[in-house]
Design an enzyme around this catalytic site. Structure first.
Site, PDB file in Angstrom:
ATOM      1  N   THR A  24       0.824  -1.212   0.000  1.00 28.07           N
ATOM      2  CA  THR A  24       0.000   0.000   0.000  1.00 28.07           C
ATOM      3  C   THR A  24       0.855   1.258   0.000  1.00 28.07           C
ATOM      4  O   THR A  24       1.993   1.250   0.464  1.00 28.07           O
ATOM      5  CB  THR A  24      -0.975   0.019   1.202  1.00 28.07           C
ATOM      6  OG1 THR A  24      -1.789   1.186   1.117  1.00 28.07           O
ATOM      7  CG2 THR A  24      -0.260   0.019   2.535  1.00 28.07           C
ATOM      8  N   ARG A  25       0.267   2.332  -0.555  1.00 27.01           N
ATOM      9  CA  ARG A  25       0.916   3.643  -0.503  1.00 27.01           C
ATOM     10  C   ARG A  25      -0.046   4.664   0.104  1.00 27.01           C
ATOM     11  O   ARG A  25       0.193   5.853   0.074  1.00 27.01           O
ATOM     12  CB  ARG A  25       1.352   4.118  -1.896  1.00 27.01           C
ATOM     13  CG  ARG A  25       0.357   3.868  -3.009  1.00 27.01           C
ATOM     14  CD  ARG A  25       0.745   4.595  -4.278  1.00 27.01           C
ATOM     15  NE  ARG A  25       0.014   5.834  -4.350  1.00 27.01           N
ATOM     16  CZ  ARG A  25      -1.141   5.990  -4.989  1.00 27.01           C
ATOM     17  NH1 ARG A  25      -1.701   4.983  -5.637  1.00 27.01           N
ATOM     18  NH2 ARG A  25      -1.740   7.169  -5.000  1.00 27.01           N
ATOM     19  N   HIS A  71      -7.835   1.961   5.951  1.00 22.95           N
ATOM     20  CA  HIS A  71      -9.062   2.145   6.728  1.00 22.95           C
ATOM     21  C   HIS A  71      -9.707   0.768   6.960  1.00 22.95           C
ATOM     22  O   HIS A  71      -9.095  -0.254   6.705  1.00 22.95           O
ATOM     23  CB  HIS A  71      -9.995   3.100   5.992  1.00 22.95           C
ATOM     24  CG  HIS A  71      -9.349   4.422   5.689  1.00 22.95           C
ATOM     25  ND1 HIS A  71      -8.967   5.307   6.675  1.00 22.95           N
ATOM     26  CD2 HIS A  71      -8.967   4.991   4.509  1.00 22.95           C
ATOM     27  CE1 HIS A  71      -8.404   6.364   6.118  1.00 22.95           C
ATOM     28  NE2 HIS A  71      -8.372   6.189   4.810  1.00 22.95           N
ATOM     29  N   HIS A 112      -9.670  -1.829   4.088  1.00 21.94           N
ATOM     30  CA  HIS A 112      -8.369  -2.490   3.869  1.00 21.94           C
ATOM     31  C   HIS A 112      -8.104  -3.537   4.936  1.00 21.94           C
ATOM     32  O   HIS A 112      -7.549  -4.597   4.667  1.00 21.94           O
ATOM     33  CB  HIS A 112      -7.231  -1.466   3.889  1.00 21.94           C
ATOM     34  CG  HIS A 112      -7.414  -0.334   2.939  1.00 21.94           C
ATOM     35  ND1 HIS A 112      -7.953   0.865   3.318  1.00 21.94           N
ATOM     36  CD2 HIS A 112      -7.146  -0.237   1.618  1.00 21.94           C
ATOM     37  CE1 HIS A 112      -8.001   1.669   2.276  1.00 21.94           C
ATOM     38  NE2 HIS A 112      -7.522   1.024   1.226  1.00 21.94           N
ATOM     39  N   ARG A 165      -7.945  -4.016  -6.812  1.00 23.83           N
ATOM     40  CA  ARG A 165      -8.371  -3.238  -7.972  1.00 23.83           C
ATOM     41  C   ARG A 165      -7.343  -2.121  -8.194  1.00 23.83           C
ATOM     42  O   ARG A 165      -6.792  -1.581  -7.244  1.00 23.83           O
ATOM     43  CB  ARG A 165      -9.712  -2.623  -7.588  1.00 23.83           C
ATOM     44  CG  ARG A 165     -10.516  -2.064  -8.688  1.00 23.83           C
ATOM     45  CD  ARG A 165     -11.916  -1.770  -8.141  1.00 23.83           C
ATOM     46  NE  ARG A 165     -12.713  -1.173  -9.175  1.00 23.83           N
ATOM     47  CZ  ARG A 165     -12.829   0.123  -9.351  1.00 23.83           C
ATOM     48  NH1 ARG A 165     -12.201   0.954  -8.538  1.00 23.83           N
ATOM     49  NH2 ARG A 165     -13.571   0.593 -10.327  1.00 23.83           N
TER      50      ARG A 165
END
Ligand code: PPS
Length: 570
Positions: A197-198, A202, A205, A291
């Protein structure tokens, strides 16, 4: 059932020399020519030296580079989707030949590694962009870097690593591939699924990663990127404080947080392949691909560069060869009736689906609006609110651009006074003439000097914006690329409003308040914007003002209204 057996990860190519050798290499390197690594090269070299980029043994040589960009493979046949290259300016390339040893240093001059140059070549950047990113549109951050920022010459060669680039922050969360493999082994983590992740994470996730780990009966590694991400992303300090809250939401002993010092290229499908190879090197057995993986955003026509599930499709083809299993995931959405998250493709008919997009989340943060508990954790939201106060508490820059005599300074002065009347922020005017007197007195009007001048204005305005002030800049700023760099720099710190004062050349020339146009026409002043030097009009400024149509009072009032509309003035 997974067939992967421990130890995971395959052979690691770590490139640091042994301790005794490092001292000898440091002594020899005093006589070598030095190259100060750029920010991106520093991230790349860290990944190379730790073995996170195994099987690479250095920056790519020409044959490997060509094979990677065309076929996503090294000349050995091994899959490698991303060209890892060392770019240098012509002037530097002129000082080296094949066989030269170059001391690669960090910005403080610390020796990081020595490269033995095997190849020196000038890449066809457009071809590279089209092959790697499927586009040469520089709205793509990877393409933009390649075309506009990377130096024109590549040098390739094997590395002898001396020491890793230093990091002083979040040390307990920084692990090399070897560290992580050892940790997994020690803790008996037989299967490990990695999450890339970047962005701040929340509830959606958390749900997604938790389900993915459950599904494949694996432990979870949350491995956020802390190198370079997409311009405009939330800084890694704030994100990590958020992740630290988030990891507490998983069952004890199941989940680990570790930072990934990667410079992303936002290359969508190819980048997903690259990320999974990297995760394999860190000892993971599975990798989550959701996605829009590593998505670059929209192109200059407002269209997507890649399809939302292109990355999953590509990785599905190559996962066995790479040796890591993909865990494909749909977007997670909140179902109100069930008060629970579900993958978007598993929603029963008639249910109410709630979702807050990244853009909407940022809007709410900017305006200090409510962020519901179903969306995120209170601790995460308050962490982000600390970093991103609502817009009316942030600084901003109003950046005027336009021809000499277009009316920039007059409007800028009127705006300054109005903002001071409103109060609440210190206001600083960086007018063209003023800056040239105080900040850039030694500069002329060549392209290079104009760029330097604008960069300086951008830097000062950025600092003012960062500390909550209002900066008003009014240079000519004739070049698109430089204005764009300034926008990027300042937007990291707060608001940025570009105002194009579009008064046409004929009108400016007729007014000729300072008599400069007459002198320029007579050839007394050289390189005069609009006469003997170009002015590239902005294509998408926030506002355009033609002083034939409105007075300075009206123009500055329009800007105030725009600032109000954007939430910077309450
Ligand atoms: S730039 O291109 O943005 O760096 O130019 P800038 O610093 O805004 O220029 C400030 C003023 O310099 C005067 N001047 C010239 N302008 C353009 N080209 C040439 N060759 C030149 N020589 C002097 C000009 O009056 C600019 O002021 P403004 O306020 O724009 O009229």
């Amino acid at each position: 059932m997974s067939t992967i057996t421990a130890p995971h990860g395959g052979t690691l190519k770590e490139l640091l020399v042994k301790e005794g050798q490092a001292e000898a290499l440091k002594a020899q390197a005093r006589d070598f020519i030095s190259w100060d690594l750029t920010e991106r090269q520093l991230w790349d070299i860290e990944m190379l030296l730790t073995g996170a980029f195994s099987p690479l043994e250095g920056f790519l040589g020409k044959a490997d580079y060509e094979s990677v960009i065309k076929d996503m493979r090294l000349t050995s046949g091994t899959i490698w989707p991303m060209p890892i290259t060392l770019d240098v300016p012509e002037a530097f390339a002129g000082k080296i030949t094949e066989g030269t040893k170059v001391a690669l240093r960090d910005p403080e001059g610390v020796l990081i590694a020595v490269i033995t140059v095997s190849d020196i070549w000038r890449p066809d950047k457009k071809l590279e962009a089209n092959l790697v990113f499927k586009s040469d549109d520089d709205a793509h951050p990877g393409v933009n870097y390649l075309i506009n920022k990377a130096h024109p010459v590549y040098i390739g060669g094997k590395l002898e690593g001396v020491e890793l680039p230093a990091h002083y922050d979040f040390k307990q969360l920084r692990n090399t591939p070897r560290d992580l493999r050892e940790k997994f082994k020690k803790q008996g983590w037989y299967k490990v699924v990695a999450f890339q992740t970047r962005n701040p994470m929340h509830r959606a996730h958390q749900e997604l990663t938790f389900r993915a780990a459950q599904m494949v009966e694996a432990n979870l590694l949350i491995q956020p990127v802390v190198g370079m991400t997409k311009p405009g992303d939330i800084d890694h300090y704030s994100r990590i404080r958020c992740y630290e809250h988030l990891v507490k939401q998983y069952p004890e002993q199941t989940t680990m947080l570790s930072l990934l010092p990667l410079a992303m290229r936002m290359g969508g499908p190819r980048e997903a392949m690259w990320h999974s190879i990297i995760r394999k090197n860190y000892g993971c057995t599975h990798f989550i691909v959701g996605r829009n993986h590593a998505d670059p955003g929209k192109n200059s026509k407002g269209e997507a560069f890649y399809g939302p599930y292109d990355a999953q499709e590509m990785l599905a083809k190559y996962q066995d060869e790479i040796g890591i299993k993909m865990v494909p995931f749909q977007e997670m959405v909140y179902v109100e009736e069930k008060a629970q998250y579900f993958p978007a493709d598993q929603i029963e008919k008639g249910m109410t689906v709630l979702n807050i997009s990244g853009t909407e989340f940022r809007r709410r943060l900017m305006l200090g609006l409510d962020i519901p508990d179903w969306f995120s954790y209170r601790e995460v939201v308050s962490e982000l609110r600390r970093t991103y106060p609502p817009r009316h508490e942030q600084g901003f820059t109003v950046f005027f651009t336009g021809l000499s005599g277009s009316g920039k300074s007059t409007i800028a002065n009127a705006l300054m006074v109005k903002l001071m009347e409103i109060g609440g922020r210190a206001v600083t005017l960086l007018d063209g003439d003023m800056v040239r007197k105080n900040l850039s007195s030694e500069l002329g009007f060549s392209r290079e000097h104009r760029d330097l001048n604008i960069q300086r204005i951008g830097f000062v305005a950025g600092q003012i914006t960062k500390y909550g002030g209002a900066a008003i800049c009014a240079p000519i700023a004739p070049y698109t690329q430089t204005r764009r760099a300034v926008r990027e720099e300042i937007s990291r710190h707060g608001g940025f409003l570009e105002v194009f004062v579009s008064t046409p050349l004929e009108v400016c020339e007729e007014r000729d308040r300072k008599g400069l146009y007459a002198k320029a026409r007579a050839g007394i002043i050289k390189e005069f914007t609009g006469i003997s030097d170009p002015y590239e009009a902005p294509e998408t400024p926030e506002m355009t003002i033609d002083t034939r149509e409105c007075s300075p009072d009206e123009a500055s009032q329009r800007i105030i209204l725009k600032l109000e509309q954007l939430g910077f003035i309450k």
